[in-house]
Design an enzyme around this catalytic site. Structure first.
Site, PDB file in Angstrom:
ATOM      1  N   GLU A 108      -2.923   7.472  -3.872  1.00  0.00           N
ATOM      2  CA  GLU A 108      -3.170   6.784  -2.610  1.00  0.00           C
ATOM      3  C   GLU A 108      -3.169   7.783  -1.452  1.00  0.00           C
ATOM      4  OE1 GLU A 108      -1.143   3.116  -0.017  1.00  0.00           O
ATOM      5  OE2 GLU A 108      -0.017   4.037  -1.649  1.00  0.00           O
ATOM      6  N   LYS A 135      -7.598  -1.440   0.918  1.00  0.00           N
ATOM      7  CA  LYS A 135      -6.326  -2.140   0.739  1.00  0.00           C
ATOM      8  C   LYS A 135      -6.325  -3.432   1.558  1.00  0.00           C
ATOM      9  CE  LYS A 135      -1.469  -0.747   0.356  1.00  0.00           C
ATOM     10  NZ  LYS A 135      -0.525   0.353   0.665  1.00  0.00           N
ATOM     11  N   CYS A 143      -1.117   0.397  -4.599  1.00  0.00           N
ATOM     12  CA  CYS A 143       0.315   0.285  -4.341  1.00  0.00           C
ATOM     13  C   CYS A 143       0.778  -1.176  -4.399  1.00  0.00           C
ATOM     14  CB  CYS A 143       0.658   0.967  -3.011  1.00  0.00           C
ATOM     15  SG  CYS A 143       2.379   1.541  -2.896  1.00  0.00           S
TER      16      CYS A 143
END
Length: 313
Positions: free
Chosen positions: A43, A134, A168
């Protein structure tokens, strides 16, 4: 179908977009030299996951100094597409690999002032296949990153299986996972900034739940990697010397490690995976097949692009 995969546990050149891009290129070539056909980076690899920094923010106020660090972060983030993606695509082509990498994407569609935490997908011909933004930045991440939408939830059909990604703590969103499963994901990319033991439980659960391979990739970062000329460098004073210990791993479709988590160093983790193992695992559980109940449960995913308000002139 068997394929060799590589998970690259390495640190960004923090706050330096050009140098981080070059490091990613060098490590991609190195992974390919080890035989990898799929290469995954963590990430926010370009230009950094800004762990430990607040950019001078408190509820109700932002500091002048913090704005300067924010500007540096913004200017080292990358437009998509752009020069950095051209270079990364060239590396994927030279290496002959599918390349997935976490970047901080600078918005090009409106003002240019919003950043997104994004995963980019490149094909072995160098093509930028697509991206995933995201959906929900976590906690203080919301200070620096905007929210993605359903238009960037791709799963790509490749000769090595169907590949998609969640970033994540998106992986704690059951419906986001269900959307990936419904698209038939077989190689599930999970770039992260979470090095806790609990994260290992998460990726093993996803592999067993989705009957898929999970490639989890994190950075290994020490405090001395941060540039000392950050305006708010003193915010790091209480941070440990090891800012992120890693924990990258590769998990098979029954939830067992193929490559156990690596801590305490930068590394390229290499493993062979076999898509036949997915079929074997689905004998007793197929989350969107014989173990689903579509007569009871239905999932609706809005994959339309969220449009900003357009003002009449």
């Amino acid at each position: 179908m068997k394929v060799k995969v590589a998970v690259v546990q390495a640190a960004s050149v923090i706050m330096d977009g050009e140098a981080s891009t070059q490091k990613a290129i060098d490590l991609t070539i190195e992974a390919a030299e080890k035989g990898a056909k799929i290469v995954v980076f963590p990430e926010a690899f370009i230009p950094a996951y800004p762990r430990g920094l607040s950019f001078g923010t408190k509820i109700g106020s932002r500091s002048v100094e913090g704005r300067q660090d924010w500007l540096r972060y913004l200017e080292n983030s990358i437009p998509v597409p752009g020069k950095a993606t051209d270079r990364l695509g060239g590396a994927a082509q030279k290496a002959g690999v599918y390349l997935m990498i976490g970047v901080i994407e600078r918005d090009q569609e409106t003002s240019g002032g919003t950043l997104y935490c994004t995963v980019l997908f490149f094909g072995p011909d160098g093509t930028l296949l697509g991206k995933h933004r995201k959906l929900k930045p976590t906690a203080a991440e919301r200070i620096v990153w905007g929210e993605g939408d359903g238009s960037t939830l791709p799963v790509f059909d490749t000769p090595y299986g169907k590949m998609g990604a969640l970033i994540c703590w998106e992986n704690y969103m059951p419906l986001a996972r269900a959307a990936m499963y419904a698209k038939g994901v077989q190689i599930y990319i999970a770039p992260t900034a979470d090095s806790r033991d609990l994260w290992q439980s998460t990726i093993r659960h996803i592999a067993a739940e989705g009957r898929c391979f999970v490639l989890s990739c994190n950075q290994y970062v020490t405090k001395d990697m941060y540039p000392t000329d950050l305006v708010c460098y003193d915010e790091l004073a209480s941070s440990p010397d090891e800012m992120c210990t890693g924990g990258s791993a590769i998990v098979g479709p029954l939830g067992d490690y193929i490559a156990e988590p690596v801590y305490g160093r930068e590394d390229i983790i290499i493993a062979d995976i076999n898509l036949q193992d997915i079929a074997l695992s689905q004998f007793d559980f197929d989350v969107t097949g014989h173990y689903s109940r579509p007569d009871v449960f239905q999932l609706t995913v809005n994959e339309e692009k969220k449009e900003n308000v357009k003002w009449n002139k």
